[in-house]
Design an enzyme around this catalytic site. Structure first.
Site, mmCIF file in Angstrom:
data_model
loop_
_atom_site.group_PDB
_atom_site.id
_atom_site.type_symbol
_atom_site.label_atom_id
_atom_site.label_comp_id
_atom_site.label_asym_id
_atom_site.label_seq_id
_atom_site.Cartn_x
_atom_site.Cartn_y
_atom_site.Cartn_z
ATOM 1 N N SER A 141 0.853 -1.197 0.000
ATOM 2 C CA SER A 141 0.000 0.000 0.000
ATOM 3 C C SER A 141 0.883 1.240 0.000
ATOM 4 O O SER A 141 2.000 1.219 0.549
ATOM 5 C CB SER A 141 -0.887 0.031 1.250
ATOM 6 O OG SER A 141 -1.509 1.300 1.366
ATOM 7 N N TYR A 154 -1.662 -1.024 10.564
ATOM 8 C CA TYR A 154 -1.826 -1.363 9.135
ATOM 9 C C TYR A 154 -0.582 -0.967 8.344
ATOM 10 O O TYR A 154 -0.054 -1.763 7.556
ATOM 11 C CB TYR A 154 -3.070 -0.673 8.569
ATOM 12 C CG TYR A 154 -3.259 -0.927 7.088
ATOM 13 C CD1 TYR A 154 -3.497 -2.212 6.607
ATOM 14 C CD2 TYR A 154 -3.159 0.110 6.156
ATOM 15 C CE1 TYR A 154 -3.651 -2.453 5.249
ATOM 16 C CE2 TYR A 154 -3.314 -0.120 4.803
ATOM 17 C CZ TYR A 154 -3.567 -1.411 4.353
ATOM 18 O OH TYR A 154 -3.706 -1.657 3.005
HETATM 19 P P1 NAP Z 1 -11.595 -6.301 0.242
HETATM 20 O O1 NAP Z 1 -12.493 -5.712 -0.787
HETATM 21 O O2 NAP Z 1 -11.956 -6.141 1.680
HETATM 22 O O3 NAP Z 1 -11.384 -7.860 -0.041
HETATM 23 C C1 NAP Z 1 -10.534 -8.557 0.815
HETATM 24 C C2 NAP Z 1 -10.291 -9.937 0.280
HETATM 25 O O4 NAP Z 1 -9.361 -10.583 1.168
HETATM 26 C C3 NAP Z 1 -11.545 -10.778 0.249
HETATM 27 O O5 NAP Z 1 -11.542 -11.561 -0.912
HETATM 28 C C4 NAP Z 1 -11.403 -11.644 1.486
HETATM 29 O O6 NAP Z 1 -11.999 -12.933 1.353
HETATM 30 C C5 NAP Z 1 -9.901 -11.828 1.548
HETATM 31 N N1 NAP Z 1 -9.430 -12.259 2.855
HETATM 32 C C6 NAP Z 1 -9.540 -11.618 4.044
HETATM 33 N N2 NAP Z 1 -9.006 -12.372 5.024
HETATM 34 C C7 NAP Z 1 -8.566 -13.508 4.434
HETATM 35 C C8 NAP Z 1 -7.924 -14.681 4.919
HETATM 36 N N3 NAP Z 1 -7.620 -14.843 6.218
HETATM 37 N N4 NAP Z 1 -7.603 -15.654 4.029
HETATM 38 C C9 NAP Z 1 -7.896 -15.516 2.706
HETATM 39 N N5 NAP Z 1 -8.502 -14.429 2.201
HETATM 40 C C10 NAP Z 1 -8.833 -13.442 3.065
HETATM 41 O O7 NAP Z 1 -10.091 -5.747 0.089
HETATM 42 P P2 NAP Z 1 -9.419 -4.780 -0.993
HETATM 43 O O8 NAP Z 1 -9.788 -3.385 -0.671
HETATM 44 O O9 NAP Z 1 -9.643 -5.303 -2.358
HETATM 45 O O10 NAP Z 1 -7.865 -4.936 -0.594
HETATM 46 C C11 NAP Z 1 -7.108 -6.020 -1.113
HETATM 47 C C12 NAP Z 1 -5.629 -5.815 -0.773
HETATM 48 O O11 NAP Z 1 -5.196 -4.543 -1.267
HETATM 49 C C13 NAP Z 1 -5.301 -5.828 0.712
HETATM 50 O O12 NAP Z 1 -4.057 -6.457 0.910
HETATM 51 C C14 NAP Z 1 -5.213 -4.339 1.051
HETATM 52 O O13 NAP Z 1 -4.394 -4.106 2.175
HETATM 53 C C15 NAP Z 1 -4.591 -3.818 -0.220
HETATM 54 N N6 NAP Z 1 -4.846 -2.394 -0.454
HETATM 55 C C16 NAP Z 1 -6.118 -1.943 -0.608
HETATM 56 C C17 NAP Z 1 -6.334 -0.602 -0.819
HETATM 57 C C18 NAP Z 1 -7.718 -0.047 -0.999
HETATM 58 O O14 NAP Z 1 -7.880 1.172 -0.868
HETATM 59 N N7 NAP Z 1 -8.724 -0.873 -1.304
HETATM 60 C C19 NAP Z 1 -5.252 0.293 -0.879
HETATM 61 C C20 NAP Z 1 -3.969 -0.197 -0.714
HETATM 62 C C21 NAP Z 1 -3.762 -1.544 -0.500
HETATM 63 P P3 NAP Z 1 -13.521 -13.298 1.788
HETATM 64 O O15 NAP Z 1 -14.361 -12.094 1.422
HETATM 65 O O16 NAP Z 1 -13.780 -14.514 0.978
HETATM 66 O O17 NAP Z 1 -13.524 -13.554 3.251
#
Ligand code: NAP
Length: 248
Positions: A141, A154
């Site tokens: 991130s 985080y």
């Molecule tokens: P999201 O919409 O909340 O989706 C999270 C995903 O992670 C879901 O598919 C969830 O699976 C899965 N997950 C959570 N805990 C898990 C576990 N213990 N084992 C396997 N899968 C698990 O998240 P997102 O916003 O797309 O973010 C994805 C990644 O990008 C993360 O690493 C986050 O830190 C990073 N990121 C996001 C942003 C942002 O603004 N969105 C910015 C920078 C970095 P289930 O739903 O099946 O439980």
């Protein structure tokens, strides 16, 4: 485009958000994709159905990335079903901001377990199966550059990921395996909607500091991952690439 033809990928946390779009994008570029989920079986099956409807191949596999046995089963499923493994995307992650006075052991353990232990277990289980040309991509991130207040845990997890990316690039490079990270800025996903970030003052704060003047969409991130997975990035390893519209 078929630059990932005959490659097999695992994308963790691919039932939603950034991971789901990475899975769709890798499949659109020819990869066979294992769509990992934790609780969202139906969402993962929807991602698989979309990939198949577009002419690709995918398999939904449930596994909690913090559980070593389940991670080993996830890797085994990829090998058993598709016969090989080339690309691993450590995307599964959670984010919860908190003031330092309100930071608890539970908040620390949950985020470090999923965001740091998870990628370590997945990389460890996958590495023996990745040959020359293998690619591991960790989703970090831009918080490691922006350092937002009230994000110590985080941001700490993603700082660890940046360091681990560098270490593994050195450790696995001699075997021809590349390890890189992609660092999104704020991206509109199911997760950021649920966290209340989309439409909030935090979104406005991000937009004001982003040269390209908006927050990200999942389609902004997935092509960067596809590039790093491909031979086009064959001379790129140990890099942390910002995908943040320039916000740093
Ligand atoms: P999201 O919409 O909340 O989706 C999270 C995903 O992670 C879901 O598919 C969830 O699976 C899965 N997950 C959570 N805990 C898990 C576990 N213990 N084992 C396997 N899968 C698990 O998240 P997102 O916003 O797309 O973010 C994805 C990644 O990008 C993360 O690493 C986050 O830190 C990073 N990121 C996001 C942003 C942002 O603004 N969105 C910015 C920078 C970095 P289930 O739903 O099946 O439980």
């Amino acid at each position: 485009m078929s630059r990932l033809k005959d490659r097999v990928a695992i994308v963790t946390g691919a039932s939603k958000g950034i991971g789901a779009e990475i899975a769709r994008r890798l499949a659109a570029e020819g990869a066979k994709v294992v769509v990992n989920y934790a609780s969202g079986k139906r969402d993962a099956e929807t991602v698989v159905a979309a990939i198949e409807a577009a002419g690709g191949e995918a398999l939904a596999v449930g596994a909690d990335v913090t559980n070593r046995d389940q991670v080993e089963s996830l890797v085994k499923a990829a090998i058993d079903y598709f016969g090989r493994l080339d690309i691993v995307v450590n995307n599964a992650g959670i984010y919860q901001f908190a003031k330092i006075e309100e930071t608890t052991e539970a908040l620390y353990r949950q985020q470090f377990d999923i965001n740091v232990l998870g990628p370590l277990l997945v990389a460890g289980a996958a590495a023996p199966h990745l040959g020359k040309g293998g690619s591991i991509i960790n989703i970090s991130s831009n918080v490691t550059r922006v350092l937002p207040a009230e994000s110590a845990v985080y941001t700490g997890t993603k700082g660890a990921i940046d360091a681990i990316t560098g270490v593994l690039s050195r450790e696995l490079g001699p075997r021809g395996i590349r390890v890189n990270a992609v660092s999104p800025g704020l991206v509109e996903t199911e997760g950021t909607h649920a966290a209340g970030a989309v439409g909030s003052d935090f979104q406005a704060w991000n937009e004001a500091r982003t040269p390209l003047g908006r927050i990200g969409q999942v389609q902004d991130i997935a092509p960067i991952v596809a590039f790093l997975a491909s031979d086009d990035a064959g001379w790129v390893t140990g890099e942390v690439i910002l995908g943040s519209g320039g916000m740093r």
